[in-house]
Design an enzyme around this catalytic site. Structure first.
Site, PDB file in Angstrom:
ATOM      1  N   ASP A  71       0.881  -0.983  -0.300  1.00 40.02           N
ATOM      2  CA  ASP A  71      -0.431   0.023   0.205  1.00 40.02           C
ATOM      3  C   ASP A  71       1.184   1.539   0.071  1.00 40.02           C
ATOM      4  O   ASP A  71       2.195   1.453   0.731  1.00 40.02           O
ATOM      5  CB  ASP A  71      -0.774  -0.183   1.238  1.00 40.02           C
ATOM      6  CG  ASP A  71      -2.023   1.047   0.986  1.00 40.02           C
ATOM      7  OD1 ASP A  71      -2.961   0.354   0.920  1.00 40.02           O
ATOM      8  OD2 ASP A  71      -1.605   2.382   1.090  1.00 40.02           O
ATOM      9  N   ILE A  72       0.348   2.359  -1.029  1.00 39.35           N
ATOM     10  CA  ILE A  72       0.840   3.351  -0.733  1.00 39.35           C
ATOM     11  C   ILE A  72       0.950   4.241   0.450  1.00 39.35           C
ATOM     12  O   ILE A  72       2.014   5.120   0.528  1.00 39.35           O
ATOM     13  CB  ILE A  72       0.906   4.244  -2.405  1.00 39.35           C
ATOM     14  CG1 ILE A  72       1.690   5.384  -2.583  1.00 39.35           C
ATOM     15  CG2 ILE A  72      -0.600   5.208  -1.688  1.00 39.35           C
ATOM     16  CD1 ILE A  72       1.462   5.025  -4.522  1.00 39.35           C
ATOM     17  N   GLU A  95     -12.490   3.665  -0.900  1.00 40.47           N
ATOM     18  CA  GLU A  95     -11.718   4.655  -2.052  1.00 40.47           C
ATOM     19  C   GLU A  95     -11.629   4.140  -3.688  1.00 40.47           C
ATOM     20  O   GLU A  95     -11.932   4.917  -4.173  1.00 40.47           O
ATOM     21  CB  GLU A  95      -9.871   5.264  -1.718  1.00 40.47           C
ATOM     22  CG  GLU A  95     -10.285   6.305  -0.281  1.00 40.47           C
ATOM     23  CD  GLU A  95      -9.138   6.336   0.258  1.00 40.47           C
ATOM     24  OE1 GLU A  95      -7.951   6.040   0.531  1.00 40.47           O
ATOM     25  OE2 GLU A  95      -9.398   6.115   1.448  1.00 40.47           O
ATOM     26  N   VAL A  96     -11.025   2.879  -3.363  1.00 35.98           N
ATOM     27  CA  VAL A  96     -10.565   1.955  -4.849  1.00 35.98           C
ATOM     28  C   VAL A  96     -11.813   1.714  -4.747  1.00 35.98           C
ATOM     29  O   VAL A  96     -11.668   0.685  -4.796  1.00 35.98           O
ATOM     30  CB  VAL A  96      -9.142   2.127  -4.428  1.00 35.98           C
ATOM     31  CG1 VAL A  96      -8.437   1.260  -6.727  1.00 35.98           C
ATOM     32  CG2 VAL A  96      -8.300   2.817  -4.613  1.00 35.98           C
ATOM     33  N   HIS A 155      -7.031  -6.114   1.649  1.00 37.99           N
ATOM     34  CA  HIS A 155      -5.477  -5.491   2.974  1.00 37.99           C
ATOM     35  C   HIS A 155      -5.132  -6.137   3.442  1.00 37.99           C
ATOM     36  O   HIS A 155      -5.650  -7.414   4.520  1.00 37.99           O
ATOM     37  CB  HIS A 155      -6.165  -4.412   3.587  1.00 37.99           C
ATOM     38  CG  HIS A 155      -6.801  -2.837   3.424  1.00 37.99           C
ATOM     39  ND1 HIS A 155      -6.187  -1.516   3.101  1.00 37.99           N
ATOM     40  CD2 HIS A 155      -8.229  -2.760   2.889  1.00 37.99           C
ATOM     41  CE1 HIS A 155      -6.896  -0.837   2.420  1.00 37.99           C
ATOM     42  NE2 HIS A 155      -8.160  -1.649   1.847  1.00 37.99           N
ATOM     43  N   HIS A 198     -10.665  -5.300  -3.785  1.00 36.02           N
ATOM     44  CA  HIS A 198      -8.906  -5.357  -3.064  1.00 36.02           C
ATOM     45  C   HIS A 198      -9.177  -6.257  -1.484  1.00 36.02           C
ATOM     46  O   HIS A 198      -9.717  -5.440  -0.931  1.00 36.02           O
ATOM     47  CB  HIS A 198      -8.209  -4.171  -2.883  1.00 36.02           C
ATOM     48  CG  HIS A 198      -8.773  -2.855  -2.684  1.00 36.02           C
ATOM     49  ND1 HIS A 198      -9.753  -2.707  -3.175  1.00 36.02           N
ATOM     50  CD2 HIS A 198      -8.754  -2.464  -1.167  1.00 36.02           C
ATOM     51  CE1 HIS A 198      -9.782  -1.208  -2.341  1.00 36.02           C
ATOM     52  NE2 HIS A 198      -8.749  -1.435  -1.121  1.00 36.02           N
ATOM     53  N   ASN A 240     -12.531  -3.394   2.296  1.00 28.12           N
ATOM     54  CA  ASN A 240     -13.783  -2.147   2.346  1.00 28.12           C
ATOM     55  C   ASN A 240     -14.939  -2.426   1.089  1.00 28.12           C
ATOM     56  O   ASN A 240     -14.226  -1.629   0.389  1.00 28.12           O
ATOM     57  CB  ASN A 240     -13.395  -0.580   1.901  1.00 28.12           C
ATOM     58  CG  ASN A 240     -12.363  -0.421   4.205  1.00 28.12           C
ATOM     59  OD1 ASN A 240     -13.138  -1.291   5.089  1.00 28.12           O
ATOM     60  ND2 ASN A 240     -11.046  -0.398   3.367  1.00 28.12           N
TER      61      ASN A 240
HETATM   62  P1  AMP Z   1      -9.913   1.483   0.017  1.00 24.81           P
HETATM   63  O1  AMP Z   1     -10.171   2.557   1.591  1.00 24.81           O
HETATM   64  O2  AMP Z   1     -10.189   0.450   1.494  1.00 24.81           O
HETATM   65  O3  AMP Z   1     -10.337   1.748  -0.885  1.00 24.81           O
HETATM   66  O4  AMP Z   1      -7.976   1.208   0.261  1.00 24.81           O
HETATM   67  C1  AMP Z   1      -7.492   2.244  -0.927  1.00 24.81           C
HETATM   68  C2  AMP Z   1      -6.150   1.856  -0.630  1.00 24.81           C
HETATM   69  O5  AMP Z   1      -5.825   1.969  -1.645  1.00 24.81           O
HETATM   70  C3  AMP Z   1      -5.263   2.896   0.539  1.00 24.81           C
HETATM   71  O6  AMP Z   1      -4.986   1.657   1.864  1.00 24.81           O
HETATM   72  C4  AMP Z   1      -4.813   3.349  -0.286  1.00 24.81           C
HETATM   73  O7  AMP Z   1      -3.817   3.767   0.566  1.00 24.81           O
HETATM   74  C5  AMP Z   1      -4.279   2.405  -1.300  1.00 24.81           C
HETATM   75  N1  AMP Z   1      -3.929   3.166  -3.037  1.00 24.81           N
HETATM   76  C6  AMP Z   1      -4.182   3.847  -3.978  1.00 24.81           C
HETATM   77  N2  AMP Z   1      -3.589   4.287  -4.089  1.00 24.81           N
HETATM   78  C7  AMP Z   1      -2.720   3.566  -4.417  1.00 24.81           C
HETATM   79  C8  AMP Z   1      -1.508   3.438  -4.961  1.00 24.81           C
HETATM   80  N3  AMP Z   1      -1.030   4.248  -6.474  1.00 24.81           N
HETATM   81  N4  AMP Z   1      -0.566   1.947  -5.132  1.00 24.81           N
HETATM   82  C9  AMP Z   1      -0.332   1.670  -4.253  1.00 24.81           C
HETATM   83  N5  AMP Z   1      -1.559   1.331  -2.677  1.00 24.81           N
HETATM   84  C10 AMP Z   1      -2.070   2.733  -3.300  1.00 24.81           C
END
Ligand code: AMP
Length: 120
Positions: free
Chosen positions: A33-34, A99-100, A106, A104, A91
């Protein structure tokens, strides 16, 4: 919600954005994770256009569902977190602050992780 292939994880899968890879096979990609929230914080994503866990388990072929979850376990073993323990979390949607919009999970590890969820 329909899948939008402009999301950041789709770009990582297409090689348009770099990632710090931990593990990859035909079904899944795991990368750091970034914005790590624990000493070990890795994301595992399936290789396919699925928004969330429910979308994935409804639409993905059995081989991908099985392969994805095997990849999560393999990632945990390669990270060396099995002995001390780890937490897997996904999530989904607004109330969980997803967010994405590419499914995925974690993997959190590397220190005691405290209670399962914040109150309030
Ligand atoms: P979520 O809230 O479960 O959708 O988490 C999305 C996660 O993606 C967050 O923990 C971000 O820090 C991570 N994230 C977003 N962009 C990147 C990226 N380019 N590389 C790695 N992790 C990312």
């Amino acid at each position: 919600m329909s899948y939008d292939d402009g999301n950041v994880f789709a770009k990582i899968l297409r090689g348009e954005i770099p990632c710090s890879k931990v593990y990859e096979d035909d079904h899944a990609l795991a990368f750091h994770d970034i914005s790590a929230q624990t000493p070990v914080h890795v994301l595992v994503i399936p290789k396919g256009p699925y928004v969330s866990l429910d979308d994935f388990t409804e639409k993905a072929p059995e081989t991908l569902v099985a392969g994805f979850f095997r990849a999560v376990g393999e990632t945990a073993r390669r990270l060396g977190v099995v002995e001390n323990g780890y937490r897997m979390l996904t999530n989904t949607g607004r109330d969980a602050n997803q967010e994405v919009m590419h499914f995925h999970v974690h993997i959190f590890a590397g220190r005691p992780l405290g209670g399962m969820i914040k109150r309030g």
